[in-house]
Design a protein around this motif. Structure first.
Motif, PDB file in Angstrom:
ATOM      1  N   THR A 136       0.826  -1.203   0.000  1.00  0.00           N
ATOM      2  CA  THR A 136       0.000   0.000   0.000  1.00  0.00           C
ATOM      3  C   THR A 136       0.858   1.250   0.000  1.00  0.00           C
ATOM      4  O   THR A 136       0.586   2.207  -0.741  1.00  0.00           O
ATOM      5  N   TRP A 137       1.890   1.245   0.822  1.00  0.00           N
ATOM      6  CA  TRP A 137       2.739   2.425   0.940  1.00  0.00           C
ATOM      7  C   TRP A 137       3.471   2.726  -0.362  1.00  0.00           C
ATOM      8  O   TRP A 137       3.516   3.882  -0.805  1.00  0.00           O
ATOM      9  N   VAL A 138       4.036   1.707  -0.997  1.00  0.00           N
ATOM     10  CA  VAL A 138       4.746   1.919  -2.260  1.00  0.00           C
ATOM     11  C   VAL A 138       3.787   2.464  -3.321  1.00  0.00           C
ATOM     12  O   VAL A 138       4.112   3.418  -4.038  1.00  0.00           O
ATOM     13  N   ALA A 139       2.598   1.856  -3.409  1.00  0.00           N
ATOM     14  CA  ALA A 139       1.629   2.302  -4.410  1.00  0.00           C
ATOM     15  C   ALA A 139       1.237   3.757  -4.198  1.00  0.00           C
ATOM     16  O   ALA A 139       1.174   4.549  -5.146  1.00  0.00           O
ATOM     17  N   ALA A 140       0.982   4.116  -2.946  1.00  0.00           N
ATOM     18  CA  ALA A 140       0.574   5.491  -2.658  1.00  0.00           C
ATOM     19  C   ALA A 140       1.713   6.473  -2.895  1.00  0.00           C
ATOM     20  O   ALA A 140       1.481   7.601  -3.360  1.00  0.00           O
ATOM     21  N   ALA A 141       2.937   6.074  -2.594  1.00  0.00           N
ATOM     22  CA  ALA A 141       4.084   6.971  -2.756  1.00  0.00           C
ATOM     23  C   ALA A 141       4.360   7.284  -4.218  1.00  0.00           C
ATOM     24  O   ALA A 141       4.945   8.335  -4.536  1.00  0.00           O
ATOM     25  N   VAL A 142       3.953   6.402  -5.123  1.00  0.00           N
ATOM     26  CA  VAL A 142       4.187   6.631  -6.551  1.00  0.00           C
ATOM     27  C   VAL A 142       3.203   7.646  -7.120  1.00  0.00           C
ATOM     28  O   VAL A 142       3.514   8.352  -8.084  1.00  0.00           O
ATOM     29  N   VAL A 143       2.015   7.746  -6.535  1.00  0.00           N
ATOM     30  CA  VAL A 143       0.962   8.584  -7.119  1.00  0.00           C
ATOM     31  C   VAL A 143       1.350  10.046  -7.251  1.00  0.00           C
ATOM     32  O   VAL A 143       1.083  10.665  -8.294  1.00  0.00           O
ATOM     33  N   PRO A 144       1.976  10.684  -6.235  1.00  0.00           N
ATOM     34  CA  PRO A 144       2.392  12.070  -6.458  1.00  0.00           C
ATOM     35  C   PRO A 144       3.301  12.236  -7.672  1.00  0.00           C
ATOM     36  O   PRO A 144       3.215  13.252  -8.387  1.00  0.00           O
ATOM     37  N   ALA A 145       4.154  11.234  -7.934  1.00  0.00           N
ATOM     38  CA  ALA A 145       4.996  11.290  -9.136  1.00  0.00           C
ATOM     39  C   ALA A 145       4.147  11.217 -10.401  1.00  0.00           C
ATOM     40  O   ALA A 145       4.414  11.910 -11.394  1.00  0.00           O
ATOM     41  N   ILE A 146       3.120  10.371 -10.383  1.00  0.00           N
ATOM     42  CA  ILE A 146       2.225  10.268 -11.538  1.00  0.00           C
ATOM     43  C   ILE A 146       1.525  11.596 -11.793  1.00  0.00           C
ATOM     44  O   ILE A 146       1.428  12.074 -12.932  1.00  0.00           O
ATOM     45  N   GLU A 147       1.028  12.197 -10.735  1.00  0.00           N
ATOM     46  CA  GLU A 147       0.256  13.424 -10.900  1.00  0.00           C
ATOM     47  C   GLU A 147       1.123  14.586 -11.381  1.00  0.00           C
ATOM     48  O   GLU A 147       0.692  15.390 -12.212  1.00  0.00           O
TER      49      GLU A 147
END
Length: 553
Positions: free
Chosen positions: A107-118
């Protein structure tokens, strides 16, 4: 301590800091909506059309229903246990430390990637003004990768997310509410403007409604940004411990955000398809392209004579992904905080500032998001990875829900899901299908990250930084087979790089259905006894006012 207080005196005079309960009902709903309406709607309609043609309309609807199944399980759990970082805490309650660590890491890895995506989404649209991205072809499909200047600006945006979050959750919620209203208005204006100005009904049939068949319609759910666009519903779960009335607010926010956004997304897909010109579709749906396709909705607006709307969309391309990046920076920092409080990560990560913000975890979130700009520099490349990882973490929720129904049958449930095991099992099956449809070329990278998490777990254990009981039988006996089985099924499947042993829609459905039932039964059977669940709940620290679960007598 009141809802407005974030400090108190611990025994001995030492100051104790707590997360604050400053998010109301609409604020929690808008946190979910703000996460759902990010960069996905700016790119998803075009990407889904290229993969599935007009059948992408059903892709959005099917994905929405699948996410609702998952959300329903989390709604019951979130009102039973309104704690920050619930996606990590629920497996801890039901299955112990190993399950909690496994799901927490994913969960943490997935969530941490999202700001990079945005931030990547922001800069892809901003390429209209400056050379922030370059266009390349990867496996025949266009992707836009960050230039060196784009990476520098992306880092500045990530830093801005952290600064706003560091000020405190009340300021964060106030900023988010304003931005969500903007996003809702813009997306509805786009839908209405497209439908009224240029709607070509022939686009739904002239090149085939489902030119690539049902398989492509399902592939689009995982790889075009559709599922990614819905994943923000989780924020109501992650921030439940900071809501002023989580038992009322959580179900409203979780289900309400998904249903509202599903209706909007389906309308947007219809409007986008209808607004395309014959020239755009001259070579069929798989070759759909037009000038300035780095910003597809804005480009279509310009083509149909709505220059003012294109300008609004270029502005929104900063606001929408920016707001979602802001929300995910907040949530990821809370996940790190929760893992530390659970004993699944070094205790220092759980430190809070005077404003009740997990500042150490916030800094780590920035660093990881920054690193993810380098190996996966395009929006498209990041989306599939995050989809698989996030949905995998969601898969543990229905299992925890089923287990806790049996472990704590008398626990007060302000929101009680109907239908016994039916919806949790459908939710678990849905999660497995979405991962399968993502394809092996993306999933193998995800499973490497999972293995890295277990290496870190061994290091934490060896250095004495892993404190909870692992409860190997209750956790590892279903987590390891589940992960290994899903990896094998993806490898043998016929989606994006799979070996093609599992062929066709029916066989894929059957194999995933059987495996879902097997793991579901195993997880329920090996669950911790109710007595141990009560001990874990009593042992874990609780920082939130009224957040400590009240166990039934």
């Amino acid at each position: 301590m009141t809802a407005a207080t974030d400090t108190s005196r611990a025994p001995g005079g030492e100051e104790s800091r707590h997360l604050r309960r400053d998010i109301g009902r609409i604020g929690l709903l808008f946190t979910g909506v703000g996460s759902i309406i990010g960069s996905g709607w700016l790119f998803g309609a075009m990407n889904a059309s290229i993969i599935a043609g007009p059948a992408a309309i059903f892709s959005w609807a099917i994905a929405g229903v699948m996410i609702v199944f998952i959300g329903l399980s989390f709604s019951e759990l979130g009102t039973m246990f309104p704690v920050t970082g619930g996606v990590i805490r629920f497996p801890m309650y039901a299955f112990g430390g190993f399950a909690s660590y496994s799901m927490g890491w994913i969960t943490w890895v997935a969530a941490a990637v999202v700001p990079a995506i945005e931030t990547t989404g922001v800069l892809q649209y901003a390429t209209k003004w400056y050379h922030f991205t370059d266009k390349h072809l990867v496996d025949g499909e266009p992707v836009h990768t960050l230039t060196p200047v784009g990476i520098v600006v992306a880092l500045l945006l990530l830093a801005a997310f952290c600064v706003i979050n560091a000020i405190g959750v009340r300021f964060f919620a106030q900023i988010n509410n304003v931005l969500v209203w903007w996003k809702l208005v813009v997306i509805m204006v786009v839908v209405v403007a497209f439908l009224v100005t240029a709607f070509h009904a022939a686009n739904f049939s002239d090149h085939g409604f489902a030119p690539a068949g049902g398989k492509a319609m399902l592939t689009a759910i995982s790889t075009s940004g559709i599922t990614f666009s819905y994943l923000g519903f989780r924020q109501a779960i992650e921030l439940a411990g900071e809501s002023d009335n989580p038992r009322r607010n959580v179900p409203f926010a979780v289900i309400g955000s998904v249903i509202l956004c599903m209706a909007i997304y389906v309308l947007l897909q219809i409007a986008f398809i209808g607004a395309l010109s014959g020239g755009d579709l001259a070579h069929g749906w798989s070759k759909l392209s037009f000038t300035n396709d780095f910003g597809p909705l804005a480009a279509v607006s310009t083509a149909i004579g709505l220059g003012w709307l294109a300008t609004v969309l270029y502005i929104d391309a900063v606001v929408s992904p920016g707001d979602t990046g802001l929300v995910y920076s907040a949530v990821t920092s809370r996940l790190g905080y929760t893992m530390a409080r659970n004993g699944g990560a070094p205790a220092g990560i759980g430190k809070l500032s005077r404003r009740g913000v997990p500042w150490v975890s916030l800094i780590i979130t920035f660093v990881v998001s920054a690193i993810m700009l380098l190996p996966f520099p395009s929006w498209q490349q990041l989306v599939g990875l995050v989809t698989s990882a996030t949905v995998m973490s969601f898969g543990s929720g229905p299992l925890a829900h089923a287990a806790l129904r049996r472990q704590l049958p008398d626990q007060h449930r302000p929101f009680r899901l109907w239908g016994g095991d039916t919806i949790p099992l459908l939710a678990f099956f849905s999660a497995n299908l979405i991962i399968y449809w993502t394809g092996w070329n993306t999933n193998w990278k995800f499973f490497v990250i999972v293995l890295l998490g277990y290496v870190l777990m061994a290091i934490f254990a060896a250095t004495g930084q892993l404190t909870p009981k692992m409860e190997w039988k209750a956790g590892a006996s279903w987590v390891i087979p589940w992960l290994a089985g899903i990896a094998l099924i993806s490898y043998l499947g016929d989606y994006d790089g799979g070996r093609g042993v599992i062929k066709g829609l029916v066989m894929g459905f059957v194999v995933n259905a059987v495996w879902s039932v097997v793991i579901y039964v195993i997880a329920v059977k090996v669950r911790l006894p109710g007595r141990r669940v009560r001990e874990i709940i009593a042992e874990l620290p609780h920082d939130e006012v009224d957040a400590e679960p009240a166990l039934a007598d």
